[in-house]
Scaffold this motif. Structure first.
Motif, PDB file in Angstrom:
ATOM      1  N   LYS A  15       0.846  -1.187   0.000  1.00 37.00           N
ATOM      2  CA  LYS A  15       0.000   0.000   0.000  1.00 37.00           C
ATOM      3  C   LYS A  15       0.885   1.242   0.000  1.00 37.00           C
ATOM      4  CE  LYS A  15      -4.104  -0.675   2.247  1.00 37.00           C
ATOM      5  NZ  LYS A  15      -4.997  -0.687   3.372  1.00 37.00           N
ATOM      6  N   ARG A  16       1.942   1.175   0.798  1.00 43.51           N
ATOM      7  CA  ARG A  16       2.841   2.337   0.881  1.00 43.51           C
ATOM      8  C   ARG A  16       3.589   2.523  -0.454  1.00 43.51           C
ATOM      9  NH1 ARG A  16       6.919   1.753   5.216  1.00 43.51           N
ATOM     10  NH2 ARG A  16       5.109   0.972   6.333  1.00 43.51           N
ATOM     11  N   VAL A  17       4.105   1.415  -0.981  1.00 50.51           N
ATOM     12  CA  VAL A  17       4.903   1.492  -2.219  1.00 50.51           C
ATOM     13  C   VAL A  17       4.038   2.002  -3.378  1.00 50.51           C
ATOM     14  CG1 VAL A  17       6.088   0.059  -3.944  1.00 50.51           C
ATOM     15  CG2 VAL A  17       6.551  -0.282  -1.512  1.00 50.51           C
ATOM     16  N   LEU A  18       2.862   1.410  -3.537  1.00 48.21           N
ATOM     17  CA  LEU A  18       1.994   1.815  -4.654  1.00 48.21           C
ATOM     18  C   LEU A  18       1.444   3.217  -4.434  1.00 48.21           C
ATOM     19  CD1 LEU A  18       0.045  -1.544  -5.201  1.00 48.21           C
ATOM     20  CD2 LEU A  18       1.971  -0.668  -6.540  1.00 48.21           C
ATOM     21  N   GLY A  19       1.095   3.514  -3.197  1.00 41.64           N
ATOM     22  CA  GLY A  19       0.555   4.843  -2.882  1.00 41.64           C
ATOM     23  C   GLY A  19       1.571   5.935  -3.200  1.00 41.64           C
ATOM     24  N   ARG A  20       2.809   5.707  -2.807  1.00 44.58           N
ATOM     25  CA  ARG A  20       3.842   6.719  -3.086  1.00 44.58           C
ATOM     26  C   ARG A  20       4.039   6.892  -4.590  1.00 44.58           C
ATOM     27  NH1 ARG A  20       8.096   6.895   1.131  1.00 44.58           N
ATOM     28  NH2 ARG A  20       9.549   7.487  -0.531  1.00 44.58           N
ATOM     29  N   ALA A  21       4.058   5.756  -5.317  1.00 45.64           N
ATOM     30  CA  ALA A  21       4.278   5.810  -6.775  1.00 45.64           C
ATOM     31  C   ALA A  21       3.151   6.570  -7.469  1.00 45.64           C
ATOM     32  CB  ALA A  21       4.381   4.397  -7.334  1.00 45.64           C
ATOM     33  N   ILE A  22       1.929   6.282  -7.065  1.00 52.46           N
ATOM     34  CA  ILE A  22       0.775   6.914  -7.715  1.00 52.46           C
ATOM     35  C   ILE A  22       0.707   8.395  -7.341  1.00 52.46           C
ATOM     36  CG2 ILE A  22      -1.764   6.956  -7.733  1.00 52.46           C
ATOM     37  CD1 ILE A  22      -1.637   3.854  -7.609  1.00 52.46           C
ATOM     38  N   ASN A  23       0.944   8.687  -6.074  1.00 50.54           N
ATOM     39  CA  ASN A  23       0.843  10.091  -5.642  1.00 50.54           C
ATOM     40  C   ASN A  23       1.876  10.992  -6.304  1.00 50.54           C
ATOM     41  OD1 ASN A  23      -1.381   9.724  -4.103  1.00 50.54           O
ATOM     42  ND2 ASN A  23      -0.253   9.282  -2.225  1.00 50.54           N
ATOM     43  N   VAL A  24       3.085  10.474  -6.509  1.00 50.74           N
ATOM     44  CA  VAL A  24       4.117  11.333  -7.109  1.00 50.74           C
ATOM     45  C   VAL A  24       3.755  11.658  -8.566  1.00 50.74           C
ATOM     46  CG1 VAL A  24       5.765   9.625  -8.019  1.00 50.74           C
ATOM     47  CG2 VAL A  24       6.610  11.761  -7.067  1.00 50.74           C
ATOM     48  N   ALA A  25       3.023  10.735  -9.196  1.00 48.40           N
ATOM     49  CA  ALA A  25       2.669  10.950 -10.612  1.00 48.40           C
ATOM     50  C   ALA A  25       1.280  11.561 -10.769  1.00 48.40           C
ATOM     51  CB  ALA A  25       2.724   9.610 -11.345  1.00 48.40           C
ATOM     52  N   GLU A  26       0.634  11.890  -9.657  1.00 48.09           N
ATOM     53  CA  GLU A  26      -0.738  12.431  -9.723  1.00 48.09           C
ATOM     54  C   GLU A  26      -0.739  13.719 -10.553  1.00 48.09           C
ATOM     55  OE1 GLU A  26      -4.276  14.572  -8.626  1.00 48.09           O
ATOM     56  OE2 GLU A  26      -2.333  15.188  -7.830  1.00 48.09           O
ATOM     57  N   GLY A  27      -1.790  13.884 -11.359  1.00 47.05           N
ATOM     58  CA  GLY A  27      -1.821  14.994 -12.316  1.00 47.05           C
ATOM     59  C   GLY A  27      -1.644  16.363 -11.674  1.00 47.05           C
ATOM     60  N   GLY A  28      -2.354  16.581 -10.559  1.00 45.98           N
ATOM     61  CA  GLY A  28      -2.267  17.880  -9.882  1.00 45.98           C
ATOM     62  C   GLY A  28      -0.868  18.130  -9.344  1.00 45.98           C
ATOM     63  N   ALA A  29      -0.279  17.097  -8.757  1.00 45.44           N
ATOM     64  CA  ALA A  29       1.072  17.234  -8.197  1.00 45.44           C
ATOM     65  C   ALA A  29       2.059  17.564  -9.325  1.00 45.44           C
ATOM     66  CB  ALA A  29       1.483  15.945  -7.493  1.00 45.44           C
ATOM     67  N   ALA A  30       1.886  16.894 -10.463  1.00 41.58           N
ATOM     68  CA  ALA A  30       2.795  17.124 -11.597  1.00 41.58           C
ATOM     69  C   ALA A  30       2.671  18.557 -12.112  1.00 41.58           C
ATOM     70  CB  ALA A  30       2.492  16.119 -12.710  1.00 41.58           C
ATOM     71  N   VAL A  31       1.427  19.062 -12.183  1.00 43.47           N
ATOM     72  CA  VAL A  31       1.230  20.445 -12.648  1.00 43.47           C
ATOM     73  C   VAL A  31       1.883  21.421 -11.666  1.00 43.47           C
ATOM     74  CG1 VAL A  31      -0.547  22.243 -12.935  1.00 43.47           C
ATOM     75  CG2 VAL A  31      -0.829  20.026 -14.050  1.00 43.47           C
ATOM     76  N   LYS A  32       1.699  21.168 -10.368  1.00 46.61           N
ATOM     77  CA  LYS A  32       2.269  22.100  -9.371  1.00 46.61           C
ATOM     78  C   LYS A  32       3.796  22.120  -9.445  1.00 46.61           C
ATOM     79  CE  LYS A  32      -1.281  21.251  -6.140  1.00 46.61           C
ATOM     80  NZ  LYS A  32      -1.509  20.478  -4.951  1.00 46.61           N
ATOM     81  N   ARG A  33       4.395  20.968  -9.726  1.00 44.52           N
ATOM     82  CA  ARG A  33       5.864  20.944  -9.849  1.00 44.52           C
ATOM     83  C   ARG A  33       6.318  21.699 -11.100  1.00 44.52           C
ATOM     84  NH1 ARG A  33       5.534  15.449  -8.274  1.00 44.52           N
ATOM     85  NH2 ARG A  33       5.412  14.895 -10.458  1.00 44.52           N
ATOM     86  N   ALA A  34       5.485  21.628 -12.154  1.00 41.33           N
ATOM     87  CA  ALA A  34       5.938  22.156 -13.449  1.00 41.33           C
ATOM     88  C   ALA A  34       5.659  23.637 -13.656  1.00 41.33           C
ATOM     89  CB  ALA A  34       5.271  21.359 -14.581  1.00 41.33           C
ATOM     90  N   VAL A  35       4.639  24.141 -12.976  1.00 40.52           N
ATOM     91  CA  VAL A  35       4.218  25.520 -13.262  1.00 40.52           C
ATOM     92  C   VAL A  35       4.410  26.393 -12.024  1.00 40.52           C
ATOM     93  CG1 VAL A  35       2.297  26.974 -14.060  1.00 40.52           C
ATOM     94  CG2 VAL A  35       2.449  24.583 -14.812  1.00 40.52           C
TER      95      VAL A  35
END
Ligand SMILES: Nc1ncnc2c1ncn2[C@@H]1O[C@H](COP(=O)(O)OP(=O)(O)OP(=O)(O)O)[C@@H](O)[C@H]1O
Ligand SMILES: O=C(O)[C@H](O)CO
Length: 445
Positions: A15-35
């Motif tokens: 749960k931790r491994v998959l949760g971390r992987a999915i959360n880092v690639a989450e669309g909103g998180a990706a936009v916040k990192r990029a813009v």
């Protein structure tokens, strides 16, 4: 997002491994990192966009993660955002304020997607060079935005999409065909507007080729009509596509239809395509989480391809070697792989590529103590099912036998969903707000 896993000694860790992987690639998180935004200036990929220079700022997009991306972006843009629309798969919408979210059919396009694509094209074509258009793309957009060229019907497109997706063709092949039947894909969205375009792209294509992700609506297209025809012939689909489609592609090959715009075309002078996340990111975050949990961890690959059941069997076979080396009292082992396998669907059952991978892996690890394999689609929907994937162990094959479940028959009929359900082996997440590549995790204690 809540990840639900079968009860097992590895569930908390996974749960931790998959949760971390999915959360880092989450669309909103990706936009916040990029813009970034400071006052009236947006910074994207080291480029500065002074919002005062534009009459309107509009957002258009599609893909399974498009609503999560849109929500993050509208928070950043505040009242500088004029409005916009994005198209997501049914069930993948999130609440937004100024950007309208449409839901549509995926993986097979439907009428809702057809209408949404028309609205999107209308919105793009009314913008001027004094406007800034931010396009949000993630995996799934090709199916969500069916925009057949005149003469080709939506049902023609639905049929060819269904056949192509079940033929075992890779996404490059599938999208080469889609781009040559579409009024919007293969750079044609860029060609239909004079607005300044910035496209934020969350990749679900191995190698992150922006002309392939979501069929590259704002990217130069290196593929040709001729290649589209070859793909259909290679997959033995040429004779079964509609006569109007064959005619269009044939005319394209003879230079009688306009090719998709290529590198150097004037329409790309005002376009910036920016990759903001990919499967590689999810894989490294998964590995980091496993290491932090005390596992000896290796990333085996970030671009696994091939028929899902063969890849699953090979992945499981690795466990046999590892089993010999991992001794009680030593650190447990974790192997992580990312990729996008394919399934040649010949049966009539229900399933997806992660579920076929898991069933084949279960056969390969049969009888091994303390070995588990998880296979997961990061978007939370593996194939046309509501499961994200499955978790199997060295005991799964025996459990199947005890319950009269024939794993081979399930693979043969492409019917892995019902048997994994009976075995209680499904991993369920619901829509995750992202869509990068699949994740495969092998754990040996
Ligand atoms: N019964 C089945 N068993 C196994 N796989 C199936 C079955 N039916 C369809 N599929 C596979 O599911 C795939 C579509 O599922 P899915 O939506 O998970 O793909 P995707 O790669 O996430 O889509 P996209 O790239 O558009 O985001 C098809 O390519 C097809 O090969
Ligand atoms: O939508 C698509 O074309 C696929 O998900 C690849 O990005």
């Amino acid at each position: 997002m809540t990840i639900r896993l079968p009860t097992s000694p590895v569930s908390t860790l996974l749960k931790r491994v998959l949760g971390r992987a999915i959360n880092v690639a989450e669309g909103g998180a990706a936009v916040k990192r990029a813009v970034g935004r400071r006052g009236d200036v947006l910074t994207i990929a080291s480029r500065r966009f002074d919002l005062r220079r534009y009459d309107r700022v509009v957002v258009l997009g599609a893909g399974k993660a498009a609503a999560s991306m849109a929500r993050a972006l509208e928070r950043l843009l505040g009242n500088r955002l004029e409005g916009g629309l994005v198209v997501v798969k049914y069930g993948h919408a999130v609440p937004t304020r100024r950007i309208v979210v449409y839901e549509a059919g995926h993986p097979y396009p439907d009428r809702a997607g057809f209408h949404a694509a028309r609205r999107l094209m209308r919105a793009a074509s009314t913008l001027s060079k004094r406007d800034l258009l931010i396009v949000l793309l993630s995996g799934g957009a090709s199916s969500l935005l069916p925009a057949p060229v005149p003469g080709i019907s939506l049902s023609d497109k639905q049929r060819v999409t269904r056949r192509l997706l079940r033929s075992g063709a890779g996404i490059q092949e599938v999208n080469t065909v889609r781009k040559h039947l579409s009024a919007l894909k293969g750079g044609r969205l860029a060609a239909m507007t004079s607005a300044r375009i910035v496209t934020l792209i969350l990749s679900d294509v191995l190698g992150d080729d922006v002309s392939a992700i979501a069929s590259g609506p704002t990217a130069p297209d290196p593929s040709t009509f001729r290649q589209a025809v070859l793909c259909l012939k290679r997959r033995r689909l040429w004779s079964s596509v509609s006569p109007s489609m064959r005619k269009h592609l044939d005319r394209g090959c003879r230079g009688l239809e306009v090719e998709t715009p290529k590198t150097g075309a004037p329409c790309f002078r005002h376009v910036l395509n920016v990759l903001i996340g990919s499967g590689a990111l999810a894989v490294s975050e998964a590995a980091r989480a496993a290491r932090e949990a005390g596992f000896r961890t290796v990333i085996h690959s970030i671009n696994l391809t091939g028929e899902a059941r063969l890849a699953g069997a090979e992945f499981g076979a690795m466990a046999r070697d590892l089993r010999r080396h991992v001794k009680p009292g030593r650190k447990p082992c974790c192997v992580i792989t990312g990729g996008e396998t394919t399934v040649t669907v010949s049966g009539q059952g229900r399933g997806g590529r992660a579920q076929e991978f898991a069933v084949a892996a279960a056969q390969a690890i049969a009888g091994l103590p303390n070995v588990w394999v998880a296979a997961v689609g990061t978007d939370g929907t593996d194939g046309p099912t509501d499961a994200a994937g499955a978790l199997v162990s060295g005991q799964t094959a025996a459990q199947a036998l005890r319950n009269g479940i024939d794993l081979n028959a399930a693979l043969k009929q492409n019917n892995t969903y019902p048997i994994l359900k009976r075995l209680g082996a499904h991993i369920m997440t619901g829509p995750t707000g992202t869509n990068v590549n699949d994740l495969y995790v092998l754990l040996v204690f």
